[in-house]
Design a protein around this motif. Structure first.
Motif, PDB file in Angstrom:
ATOM      1  N   THR A 171     -18.050  23.281 116.847  1.00 14.79           N
ATOM      2  CA  THR A 171     -19.151  22.414 116.398  1.00 14.79           C
ATOM      3  C   THR A 171     -20.288  23.343 115.985  1.00 14.79           C
ATOM      4  OG1 THR A 171     -20.611  22.065 118.308  1.00 14.79           O
ATOM      5  CG2 THR A 171     -18.523  20.838 118.328  1.00 14.79           C
ATOM      6  N   GLU A 172     -21.345  22.784 115.442  1.00 14.12           N
ATOM      7  CA  GLU A 172     -22.465  23.621 115.007  1.00 14.12           C
ATOM      8  C   GLU A 172     -23.275  24.157 116.189  1.00 14.12           C
ATOM      9  OE1 GLU A 172     -22.216  20.484 114.946  1.00 14.12           O
ATOM     10  OE2 GLU A 172     -24.127  19.423 115.097  1.00 14.12           O
ATOM     11  N   THR A 173     -23.080  23.581 117.406  1.00 13.93           N
ATOM     12  CA  THR A 173     -23.821  24.068 118.573  1.00 13.93           C
ATOM     13  C   THR A 173     -23.004  25.126 119.307  1.00 13.93           C
ATOM     14  OG1 THR A 173     -22.965  22.217 119.887  1.00 13.93           O
ATOM     15  CG2 THR A 173     -25.143  21.936 118.853  1.00 13.93           C
ATOM     16  N   VAL A 174     -21.955  24.664 119.991  1.00 16.44           N
ATOM     17  CA  VAL A 174     -21.022  25.559 120.686  1.00 16.44           C
ATOM     18  C   VAL A 174     -19.626  24.958 120.499  1.00 16.44           C
ATOM     19  CG1 VAL A 174     -22.763  26.228 122.422  1.00 16.44           C
ATOM     20  CG2 VAL A 174     -21.214  24.329 122.929  1.00 16.44           C
ATOM     21  N   TYR A 175     -18.591  25.695 120.839  1.00 21.68           N
ATOM     22  CA  TYR A 175     -17.233  25.134 120.768  1.00 21.68           C
ATOM     23  C   TYR A 175     -17.045  24.129 121.905  1.00 21.68           C
ATOM     24  CZ  TYR A 175     -15.329  28.165 117.113  1.00 21.68           C
ATOM     25  OH  TYR A 175     -15.063  28.780 115.910  1.00 21.68           O
ATOM     26  N   GLY A 176     -16.312  23.055 121.602  1.00 25.97           N
ATOM     27  CA  GLY A 176     -16.021  22.044 122.604  1.00 25.97           C
ATOM     28  C   GLY A 176     -14.547  22.041 122.969  1.00 25.97           C
ATOM     29  N   LEU A 177     -14.251  21.425 124.122  1.00 27.16           N
ATOM     30  CA  LEU A 177     -12.861  21.204 124.538  1.00 27.16           C
ATOM     31  C   LEU A 177     -12.624  19.706 124.350  1.00 27.16           C
ATOM     32  CD1 LEU A 177     -10.273  22.312 125.902  1.00 27.16           C
ATOM     33  CD2 LEU A 177     -11.295  21.683 128.094  1.00 27.16           C
ATOM     34  N   ALA A 178     -11.909  19.351 123.259  1.00 26.98           N
ATOM     35  CA  ALA A 178     -11.886  17.959 122.820  1.00 26.98           C
ATOM     36  C   ALA A 178     -10.635  17.217 123.251  1.00 26.98           C
ATOM     37  CB  ALA A 178     -12.008  17.918 121.297  1.00 26.98           C
ATOM     38  N   GLY A 179     -10.848  15.981 123.683  1.00 29.25           N
ATOM     39  CA  GLY A 179      -9.736  15.097 124.028  1.00 29.25           C
ATOM     40  C   GLY A 179     -10.126  13.654 123.717  1.00 29.25           C
ATOM     41  N   ARG A 180      -9.111  12.789 123.490  1.00 30.45           N
ATOM     42  CA  ARG A 180      -9.470  11.426 123.092  1.00 30.45           C
ATOM     43  C   ARG A 180     -10.182  10.691 124.224  1.00 30.45           C
ATOM     44  NH1 ARG A 180      -4.131   8.461 121.115  1.00 30.45           N
ATOM     45  NH2 ARG A 180      -5.361   6.601 121.553  1.00 30.45           N
ATOM     46  N   VAL A 181     -11.210   9.943 123.813  1.00 31.19           N
ATOM     47  CA  VAL A 181     -12.112   9.334 124.796  1.00 31.19           C
ATOM     48  C   VAL A 181     -11.441   8.193 125.553  1.00 31.19           C
ATOM     49  CG1 VAL A 181     -13.138   7.612 123.233  1.00 31.19           C
ATOM     50  CG2 VAL A 181     -14.520   8.579 125.083  1.00 31.19           C
ATOM     51  N   ILE A 186     -10.181   8.582 116.452  1.00 35.96           N
ATOM     52  CA  ILE A 186     -10.683   8.120 117.754  1.00 35.96           C
ATOM     53  C   ILE A 186     -11.846   9.044 118.148  1.00 35.96           C
ATOM     54  CG2 ILE A 186     -10.068   7.846 120.221  1.00 35.96           C
ATOM     55  CD1 ILE A 186      -7.073   7.899 119.069  1.00 35.96           C
ATOM     56  N   PRO A 187     -12.927   8.504 118.706  1.00 43.64           N
ATOM     57  CA  PRO A 187     -13.989   9.408 119.176  1.00 43.64           C
ATOM     58  C   PRO A 187     -13.435  10.378 120.236  1.00 43.64           C
ATOM     59  CG  PRO A 187     -14.771   7.146 119.157  1.00 43.64           C
ATOM     60  CD  PRO A 187     -13.285   7.088 118.907  1.00 43.64           C
ATOM     61  N   LEU A 188     -14.016  11.570 120.270  1.00 44.77           N
ATOM     62  CA  LEU A 188     -13.508  12.609 121.175  1.00 44.77           C
ATOM     63  C   LEU A 188     -14.539  12.989 122.232  1.00 44.77           C
ATOM     64  CD1 LEU A 188     -11.796  14.996 118.570  1.00 44.77           C
ATOM     65  CD2 LEU A 188     -10.801  13.049 119.801  1.00 44.77           C
ATOM     66  N   ALA A 189     -14.102  12.956 123.482  1.00 47.31           N
ATOM     67  CA  ALA A 189     -14.939  13.484 124.552  1.00 47.31           C
ATOM     68  C   ALA A 189     -14.810  14.997 124.494  1.00 47.31           C
ATOM     69  CB  ALA A 189     -14.457  12.966 125.903  1.00 47.31           C
ATOM     70  N   ALA A 190     -15.934  15.700 124.552  1.00 50.81           N
ATOM     71  CA  ALA A 190     -15.846  17.166 124.477  1.00 50.81           C
ATOM     72  C   ALA A 190     -17.002  17.835 125.203  1.00 50.81           C
ATOM     73  CB  ALA A 190     -15.816  17.632 123.023  1.00 50.81           C
ATOM     74  N   PRO A 191     -16.702  18.469 126.323  1.00 54.95           N
ATOM     75  CA  PRO A 191     -17.684  19.363 126.935  1.00 54.95           C
ATOM     76  C   PRO A 191     -17.581  20.722 126.253  1.00 54.95           C
ATOM     77  CG  PRO A 191     -15.727  19.320 128.287  1.00 54.95           C
ATOM     78  CD  PRO A 191     -15.445  18.432 127.091  1.00 54.95           C
ATOM     79  N   SER A 192     -18.498  21.619 126.547  1.00 52.05           N
ATOM     80  CA  SER A 192     -18.380  22.967 126.006  1.00 52.05           C
ATOM     81  C   SER A 192     -17.090  23.606 126.544  1.00 52.05           C
ATOM     82  CB  SER A 192     -19.602  23.796 126.377  1.00 52.05           C
ATOM     83  OG  SER A 192     -19.860  23.690 127.764  1.00 52.05           O
ATOM     84  N   ALA A 193     -16.453  24.448 125.713  1.00 52.12           N
ATOM     85  CA  ALA A 193     -15.105  24.936 126.025  1.00 52.12           C
ATOM     86  C   ALA A 193     -15.125  26.198 126.897  1.00 52.12           C
ATOM     87  CB  ALA A 193     -14.341  25.187 124.729  1.00 52.12           C
TER      88      ALA A 193
END
Ligand code: TXA
Ligand code: MG
Length: 365
Positions: A39-49, A155-162
């Motif tokens: 992402t433009e901020t930091v990398y995320g760890l993405a999974g379906r919400v 589908i929207p993705l839940a993602a904390p920083s990776a």
């Protein structure tokens, strides 16, 4: 720094962001896998919400406690209260018209971009996403690869920083590999994150006040100008105040970090010695706010090896934010056993967020 599980066990593949690879990544996400997303901020760890197995995998992969809620990432067409309500992310019936108006203003002004908005949660958003809170944090990333992944997944993705829990957020695909390479299959390559620190989190769930829960990529003053009000800081009255993103010790290198009282080049040698009192060290990492030949002269006076990192070449605030986590990561793996960081010379905007991250990194519980 070597991962405790061992470099040779790392299995993640960094995927070039071709259309085929974005499809491959989206397929993995659709079948409840979790992947590294730029992402433009930091990398995320993405999974379906909407998938409990995917959400569980996010928490396990990061070793994150489930009381720390996740941010939901929506695609570029999901702007507006009505759309978020259709997507069954927010409960618009728990919003007053003033709250709705504020949310629309912020979305119009800052989405897509580094602003996360906390709103009343729709009953269908799993409690695992929100740590049981009645609210949900939502953001529309600006990075084209994040947008393409969300759109392709549908589908929207839940993602904390990776990153592993409590550690420095990754701002490159290789930093994600360093953090989680032994635990995930795919990382989408998206280059260096433009902003370099996380989104600003703003809470709109209060009928009257607007609160900044975490300073970040969007300046507080810009939010105040957009809304025409003064905002409050911190979530003193909310349960979310205890979320780890807001705990004193977070975003921390493994190496102890101490913030200097002023620019290193302006400190006398006795002042530096006083700063070092109480620390045991054999080598020191020095994080300069700006490159500075005066600071380099120190090498001759201190009788131990020094490793230098600097946030900018000549005091540019955006560059400082952009490089902060990468330079912290570099010094953390340099072999130094103490990091001294110059304070950020700017108090506002990204400067506020940089000071926040440095302060949390310096906190030892
Ligand atoms: O820039 C970012 O926001 C990055 C990228 C990947 O989008 N994401 C990120 O996520 O920083 P994470 O998990 O590292 O931080 C999420 C933080 C939580 O620790 C908490 O502080 C806040 O967002 N948060 C999430 N849901 C919340 C809620 N319902 N109420 C209050 N705060 C919430
Ligand atoms: Mg984080």
């Amino acid at each position: 720094m070597q991962n405790p599980i061992g470099m040779n066990r790392k299995k993640a593949v960094i995927l070039r962001p071709t259309p085929e690879n974005i499809h491959k990544a989206a397929e993995a996400v659709r079948s409840s896998d979790v992947i590294g997303m730029p992402t433009e901020t930091v990398y995320g760890l993405a999974g379906r919400v909407d998938s409990i197995p995917a959400l569980t995998r996010i928490f396990e992969t990061k070793e994150r406690p489930t009381f720390d809620p996740l941010i939901v990432h929506v695609g570029p067409t999901a702007k507006g209260i009505q759309k978020l309500s259709w997507l069954k992310l927010i409960d618009r019936f728990r919003l007053s018209s003033l709250q709705e108006q504020r949310a629309e203003l912020l979305m119009n002004q800052f989405w897509p971009g580094p602003l996360t908005i906390v709103l009343p949660k729709h009953p269908e958003v799993p409690d695992l996403v929100t740590s049981g809170l009645p609210s949900v944090a939502i953001r529309m990333p600006k990075h084209p690869i994040a947008q393409a992944l969300i759109e392709t997944t549908g589908i929207p993705l839940a993602a904390p920083s990776a990153n592993r829990f409590g550690r420095i957020s990754p701002t490159t695909a290789s930093a994600v590999f360093e953090e989680l390479g032994d635990r995930i299959q795919w990382i989408l390559e998206g280059g260096e994150c433009e902003i370099g620190l996380e989104s600003t989190v703003v809470d709109l769930t209060d009928f009257e006040n607007v609160r900044i829960l975490r300073p970040g990529g969007i300046a507080v003053r810009e939010i105040e100008t957009t809304l025409g009000i003064q905002v409050l800081h911190g979530g003193a009255n909310s349960k979310a105040f205890h979320a780890p993103g807001m705990l004193p010790s977070h975003y921390a290198p493994k190496t102890p970090l101490k913030i200097l009282p002023k620019k290193l080049g302006e400190m006398t040698f006795p002042e530096i010695e006083a700063t070092l009192k109480g620390f045991s060290y054999t080598s020191i990492g020095i994080l300069l706010a700006s490159e500075d030949p005066e600071a380099q002269k120190l090498s001759k006076k201190l009788s131990c090896p020094l490793y230098f990192g600097s946030l900018s070449s000549h005091g540019d605030l955006k560059e400082m934010a952009h490089r902060l986590f990468a330079e912290m990561r570099k010094l953390d793996s340099s072999g130094a056993d103490l990091i001294l960081a110059e304070p950020c010379p700017y108090a506002d905007g990204l400067g506020y967020a940089i000071t926040d991250r440095l302060t949390r990194a310096s906190h030892r519980s």
